[in-house]
Scaffold this motif. Structure first.
Motif, short mmCIF file in Angstrom:
data_model
loop_
_atom_site.label_atom_id
_atom_site.label_comp_id
_atom_site.label_asym_id
_atom_site.label_seq_id
_atom_site.Cartn_x
_atom_site.Cartn_y
_atom_site.Cartn_z
N SER A 196 -8.37 -6.64 -5.75
CA SER A 196 -9.23 -7.07 -6.86
C SER A 196 -9.65 -5.90 -7.73
O SER A 196 -10.82 -5.76 -8.10
CB SER A 196 -10.47 -7.80 -6.32
OG SER A 196 -10.13 -8.90 -5.51
N SER A 197 -8.66 -5.04 -8.05
CA SER A 197 -8.92 -3.87 -8.90
C SER A 197 -10.03 -2.98 -8.37
O SER A 197 -10.87 -2.47 -9.12
CB SER A 197 -9.24 -4.32 -10.33
OG SER A 197 -8.18 -5.07 -10.88
N GLY A 198 -10.04 -2.81 -7.05
CA GLY A 198 -11.02 -1.93 -6.42
C GLY A 198 -12.29 -2.62 -5.96
O GLY A 198 -13.16 -1.98 -5.35
N ARG A 199 -12.44 -3.92 -6.23
CA ARG A 199 -13.63 -4.66 -5.80
C ARG A 199 -13.46 -5.25 -4.41
O ARG A 199 -14.40 -5.79 -3.84
CB ARG A 199 -13.97 -5.76 -6.81
CG ARG A 199 -14.32 -5.24 -8.20
CD ARG A 199 -14.73 -6.35 -9.14
NE ARG A 199 -13.68 -7.32 -9.35
CZ ARG A 199 -12.68 -7.18 -10.22
NH1 ARG A 199 -12.60 -6.08 -10.96
NH2 ARG A 199 -11.76 -8.11 -10.36
N GLY A 200 -12.24 -5.16 -3.86
CA GLY A 200 -11.97 -5.66 -2.52
C GLY A 200 -11.41 -7.07 -2.52
O GLY A 200 -11.80 -7.91 -3.34
N TRP A 230 -9.09 -5.70 2.40
CA TRP A 230 -8.33 -4.68 1.68
C TRP A 230 -9.21 -4.14 0.56
O TRP A 230 -9.39 -4.79 -0.46
CB TRP A 230 -7.05 -5.30 1.11
CG TRP A 230 -6.15 -4.35 0.40
CD1 TRP A 230 -5.83 -3.07 0.75
CD2 TRP A 230 -5.41 -4.61 -0.81
NE1 TRP A 230 -4.95 -2.52 -0.15
CE2 TRP A 230 -4.68 -3.44 -1.12
CE3 TRP A 230 -5.30 -5.72 -1.65
CZ2 TRP A 230 -3.85 -3.35 -2.24
CZ3 TRP A 230 -4.48 -5.63 -2.76
CH2 TRP A 230 -3.76 -4.46 -3.05
N PRO A 231 -9.76 -2.94 0.73
CA PRO A 231 -10.73 -2.45 -0.25
C PRO A 231 -10.15 -2.18 -1.63
O PRO A 231 -10.88 -2.21 -2.62
CB PRO A 231 -11.26 -1.16 0.39
CG PRO A 231 -10.20 -0.75 1.36
CD PRO A 231 -9.58 -2.02 1.85
N GLN A 232 -8.83 -1.91 -1.71
CA GLN A 232 -8.21 -1.65 -3.02
C GLN A 232 -7.90 -2.92 -3.80
O GLN A 232 -7.52 -2.86 -4.98
CB GLN A 232 -6.92 -0.84 -2.84
CG GLN A 232 -7.14 0.62 -2.48
CD GLN A 232 -7.45 0.80 -1.01
OE1 GLN A 232 -7.03 0.01 -0.18
NE2 GLN A 232 -8.20 1.84 -0.68
N ASP A 234 -6.05 1.80 4.45
CA ASP A 234 -7.51 1.70 4.54
C ASP A 234 -8.00 0.27 4.74
O ASP A 234 -9.19 0.00 4.59
CB ASP A 234 -8.19 2.29 3.29
CG ASP A 234 -7.93 3.78 3.13
OD1 ASP A 234 -7.84 4.46 4.16
OD2 ASP A 234 -7.79 4.25 1.99
N THR A 290 0.85 -1.18 0.00
CA THR A 290 0.00 0.00 0.00
C THR A 290 0.89 1.24 0.00
O THR A 290 2.07 1.17 0.37
CB THR A 290 -0.94 0.06 1.23
OG1 THR A 290 -0.21 0.50 2.38
CG2 THR A 290 -1.56 -1.30 1.51
#
Length: 274
Positions: A186-190, A182-184, A164, A82
Motif C-alpha cells: 500500500s505504498s508504504g502504508r502496509g 507486509w510493511p512495504q 521484512d 520483494t
C-alpha cells in the motif's frame, strides 16, 4: 510426483496415494463439510485438462492467482515481490505450466506461507516446482495430508519472513490460523494478507471472523476480542482476503468489525429482532 494422486474435489486437499482414501480429513470435520453426494475425488492430471490459472494485479508488487473454472473452495493466493525474494501466501489447487513459467520469470519463490489448513491443498507440488520450503505453524501439523521434508514447522506467535514481512499467528478459525503483514505494501502504508482468518465480506466496509464459514459457526466473543487486541498494533491500508480485498483503511475496518461482532454476541449492539 505422480499426477494421479488423489485430490479431494470439495476442498482440493491432495493425498500421497493413487488409490482413493476412505475420507478427506479436511472435509470430514466440523469446519468444512462432505457434500450431499458424498466424498468425491479427482486427480491432478484431470484438473489440468480443463482448468487454468488466472492472474490479477491487486497492487504494485502483488499478484492474485486463482483457478478458472472454480475448483474446490475457490480461494485466491498471492505472490508478493520483494528485493529479498518472492513470497507466496496460500496456494490454489491448480498449478499450470504458464503459471510455473511466469513465476520463474519473476524470480521464483523464496518461501510459501499459509493462512490455515483448508488451503494446504497441493502444496507439495508448489514447493517441488520452485524448490522452496513451506512454513507451517506446529499448531496445525495434524492437518498436513502430504508430509515431507519440504515442510518446516514453526512455533510461537510471529515469524519474520522475506522482505521484512511478518507472519502472525492469530488463531480463531484454526489454532494455527495466520495472517501476513507486509510493511512495504500500500505504498508504504502496509498491506495485510488474511486468507479467511479474517474474512472480507460482500459489504467492503467490514470483515468477519468465524470458526466455520460454510457451517456458520461463530467464534466466541472472547476470541474475537483477543484477535482485535492482537491486531491493534499492526497498521495496514489494504487487506487481501481469500476472495476479495479492502482498498483502504484495513486496520480501522478490522478494529470496528471486531467491536461490532462482539456487540452482536453480547447484546450491546441493539437491533430490532422481533
Amino acid at each position: 510426483m505422480s499426477e494421479h494422486r488423489a485430490v479431494c474435489a470439495t476442498c482440493g486437499s491432495q493425498y500421497p496415494t493413487e488409490s482413493l482414501p476412505d475420507r478427506c480429513i479436511i472435509c470430514d470435520e466440523e469446519r468444512q463439510y462432505v457434500g450431499l453426494d458424498g466424498q468425491r475425488w479427482t486427480q491432478a492430471i484431470d484438473l489440468l485438462k480443463n482448468h487454468k490459472n488466472t492472474w490479477t494485479d491487486v497492487e504494485p508488487g502483488v499478484f492474485a492467482i486463482g483457478v478458472e473454472p472454480k475448483f474446490g473452495i475457490g480461494q485466491r493466493c498471492y505472490i508478493i515481490k520483494t528485493e529479498q525474494g518472492n513470497v507466496l501466501f496460500d496456494i490454489v489447487g491448480v498449478l499450470d505450466d504458464t503459471t510455473k513459467q511466469r513465476i520463474k520469470n519473476l524470480g521464483g519463490l523464496h518461501a510459501i506461507y499459509f493462512s490455515h489448513p483448508h488451503y494446504y491443498g497441493n502444496m507439495a507440488d508448489w514447493a517441488a516446482a520452485f524448490g522452496c520450503k513451506v512454513y507451517l505453524p506446529t499448531a496445525d501439523r495434524q492437518w498436513v495430508t502430504e508430509p515431507g521434508d519440504y515442510v518446516e514447522y514453526w512455533s510461537g506467535d510471529e515469524l519474520k519472513t522475506t522482505g521484512d514481512s511478518t507472519v502472525i499467528r492469530v488463531g480463531g478459525h484454526f489454532p494455527g490460523s495466520c495472517v501476513l503483514h507486509w510493511p512495504q505494501g500500500s505504498s508504504g502504508r502496509g498491506s495485510l494478507f488474511t486468507g479467511d482468518t479474517i474474512q472480507v465480506v460482500p459489504d467492503r466496509s467490514w470483515v468477519s471472523f468465524m470458526y466455520s464459514y460454510p457451517n456458520l459457526i461463530p467464534l466466541p466473543a472472547h476470541e474475537v476480542a483477543r484477535i482485535r487486541t492482537l491486531m491493534e498494533p499492526w497498521k495496514f491500508d489494504k487487506l487481501h482476503g481469500a476472495f476479495a480485498s479492502l482498498a483502504s483503511n484495513g486496520s480501522g475496518i478490522v478494529q470496528r468489525s471486531a467491536k461490532r461482532y462482539i456487540g452482536f454476541l453480547d447484546g450491546t449492539e441493539k437491533r430490532q429482532y422481533f
